[in-house]
Motif scaffolding. Structure first.
Motif, PDB file in Angstrom:
ATOM      1  N   LEU A  10       0.818  -1.221   0.000  1.00 31.34           N
ATOM      2  CA  LEU A  10       0.000   0.000   0.000  1.00 31.34           C
ATOM      3  C   LEU A  10       0.848   1.265   0.000  1.00 31.34           C
ATOM      4  N   GLY A  11       1.853   1.290  -0.855  1.00 29.02           N
ATOM      5  CA  GLY A  11       2.616   2.537  -1.063  1.00 29.02           C
ATOM      6  C   GLY A  11       1.784   3.453  -1.952  1.00 29.02           C
ATOM      7  N   ARG A  12       2.436   4.414  -2.608  1.00 27.85           N
ATOM      8  CA  ARG A  12       1.697   5.366  -3.460  1.00 27.85           C
ATOM      9  C   ARG A  12       1.037   4.657  -4.625  1.00 27.85           C
ATOM     10  N   PHE A  13       1.765   3.733  -5.233  1.00 29.13           N
ATOM     11  CA  PHE A  13       1.244   3.030  -6.409  1.00 29.13           C
ATOM     12  C   PHE A  13       0.059   2.139  -6.026  1.00 29.13           C
ATOM     13  N   HIS A  24     -14.899   2.893  -7.908  1.00 21.75           N
ATOM     14  CA  HIS A  24     -15.751   2.353  -8.969  1.00 21.75           C
ATOM     15  C   HIS A  24     -16.570   1.155  -8.490  1.00 21.75           C
ATOM     16  N   GLY A  25     -16.683   1.018  -7.186  1.00 26.63           N
ATOM     17  CA  GLY A  25     -17.594   0.025  -6.619  1.00 26.63           C
ATOM     18  C   GLY A  25     -17.066  -1.399  -6.579  1.00 26.63           C
ATOM     19  N   ASN A  26     -15.765  -1.580  -6.727  1.00 19.89           N
ATOM     20  CA  ASN A  26     -15.218  -2.942  -6.692  1.00 19.89           C
ATOM     21  C   ASN A  26     -14.903  -3.387  -5.266  1.00 19.89           C
ATOM     22  N   GLU A  27     -14.866  -4.705  -5.106  1.00 20.49           N
ATOM     23  CA  GLU A  27     -14.441  -5.255  -3.821  1.00 20.49           C
ATOM     24  C   GLU A  27     -12.937  -5.451  -3.871  1.00 20.49           C
ATOM     25  N   VAL A  28     -12.256  -4.936  -2.855  1.00 17.79           N
ATOM     26  CA  VAL A  28     -10.794  -5.013  -2.869  1.00 17.79           C
ATOM     27  C   VAL A  28     -10.268  -5.490  -1.518  1.00 17.79           C
ATOM     28  N   LEU A  29      -9.460  -6.547  -1.596  1.00 18.91           N
ATOM     29  CA  LEU A  29      -8.734  -7.000  -0.412  1.00 18.91           C
ATOM     30  C   LEU A  29      -7.372  -6.331  -0.443  1.00 18.91           C
ATOM     31  N   VAL A  30      -6.949  -5.711   0.664  1.00 19.05           N
ATOM     32  CA  VAL A  30      -5.610  -5.124   0.693  1.00 19.05           C
ATOM     33  C   VAL A  30      -4.742  -5.868   1.714  1.00 19.05           C
ATOM     34  N   ILE A  31      -3.491  -6.054   1.320  1.00 15.76           N
ATOM     35  CA  ILE A  31      -2.540  -6.768   2.177  1.00 15.76           C
ATOM     36  C   ILE A  31      -1.269  -5.933   2.281  1.00 15.76           C
ATOM     37  N   ASP A  32      -0.776  -5.793   3.483  1.00  8.64           N
ATOM     38  CA  ASP A  32       0.521  -5.132   3.662  1.00  8.64           C
ATOM     39  C   ASP A  32       1.153  -5.694   4.934  1.00  8.64           C
ATOM     40  N   ILE A  33       2.470  -5.682   4.950  1.00 12.74           N
ATOM     41  CA  ILE A  33       3.198  -6.188   6.106  1.00 12.74           C
ATOM     42  C   ILE A  33       3.199  -5.139   7.225  1.00 12.74           C
ATOM     43  N   ASN A  34       2.905  -3.900   6.834  1.00 13.32           N
ATOM     44  CA  ASN A  34       3.001  -2.771   7.750  1.00 13.32           C
ATOM     45  C   ASN A  34       1.620  -2.418   8.327  1.00 13.32           C
ATOM     46  N   GLU A  35       1.524  -2.482   9.643  1.00 11.63           N
ATOM     47  CA  GLU A  35       0.230  -2.282  10.313  1.00 11.63           C
ATOM     48  C   GLU A  35      -0.349  -0.880  10.071  1.00 11.63           C
ATOM     49  N   ASP A  36       0.518   0.145  10.094  1.00  9.05           N
ATOM     50  CA  ASP A  36       0.027   1.519   9.880  1.00  9.05           C
ATOM     51  C   ASP A  36      -0.639   1.665   8.524  1.00  9.05           C
TER      52      ASP A  36
END
Ligand code: ADP
Length: 217
Positions: A10-13, A24-36
């Protein structure tokens, strides 16, 4: 059926991709190693999970195998981006999109299973150069090495004429596929369509012909 997206990193890109998909109404799972970073998306993303994406067991536990498209948006850590892509490939993800830092990195990503490699800085640099050379070009898509679709501001001397009168196909070897007028898009316009001040033509053709058209004074 709606596509299911997962974005890793979840950097800038990555954030840019996630926000646009969500808008646009999509379902998105986000994963990052960084809790913040995960906390920043806790309220907006469909699911937000803290995990190390190089760990195949962790990705399996999240159920990543159910996602059609996974975007590997890990920035500077090349090793993590390559390992993550490899794991996703082993998990038989349909479409893996990965960000590369340079050509060599991109080649490795392809080898380990990325279906689409993106070079954000390089692409943006090319787009900026394009805009500098042709300020009338508002947007473009490269179809092949020499062919593109471009959105071009109508040259002022063409205002008030019909497509038939302008004879763009013969004069410029270009096809007008749409006209954008005050935010309304007219797809496959008729030859009698009159073009107005401020209209944008969406045209397909060879790059050199598009270039000629976009540089009319
Ligand atoms: P950008 O150039 O797009 O801003 P960054 O390098 O700042 O990219 O961000 C990359 C993100 O990827 C960071 O939030 C980082 O925590 C995350 N990341 C890096 N390695 C891993 C990994 N192994 N698993 C999950 N996330 C990772």
């Amino acid at each position: 059926m709606k596509k299911q997206y997962a974005v890793i990193g979840l950097g800038r890109f990555g954030s840019g991709i996630v926000n646009t998909l969500l808008q646009h109404g999509n379902e998105v799972l986000v994963i990052d190693i960084n809790e913040d970073r995960i906390n920043q998306f806790a309220d907006t993303a469909t699911h937000a999970v803290i995990a190390d994406s190089t760990n195949d067991e962790a990705l399996k536990a999240i159920g990543i195998g159910n996602f059609d498209t996974v975007i590997v948006a890990i920035g500077n850590d090349m090793q993590s981006s390559i390992l993550t892509t490899l794991v996703l490939n082993e998990l038989k993800i349909d479409k893996i999109v990965a960000k590369a830092l340079n050509k060599r990195h991109g080649e490795v990503l392809k080898k380990v299973g990325a279906d689409w490699v993106i070079y954000p800085e390089k692409n943006m640099g090319e787009r900026v150069a394009h805009q500098l050379m042709s300020p009338n070009v508002l947007n473009f898509i490269e179809l092949a090495q020499n062919y593109s679709i471009e959105e071009i501001k109508l040259p002022s001397k063409m205002v008030g004429k019909s497509l038939k009168e302008l004879n763009i196909r013969v004069e410029f070897n270009l096809t007008v596929i749409a006209i954008k007028s005050e935010g309304v898009v007219n797809i496959s316009p008729s030859p009698d369509e009159i073009i107005h001040e401020g209209d944008v033509l969406v045209m397909i053709g060879e790059n050199r012909d598009l270039h000629r058209f976009s540089n009319i004074e």
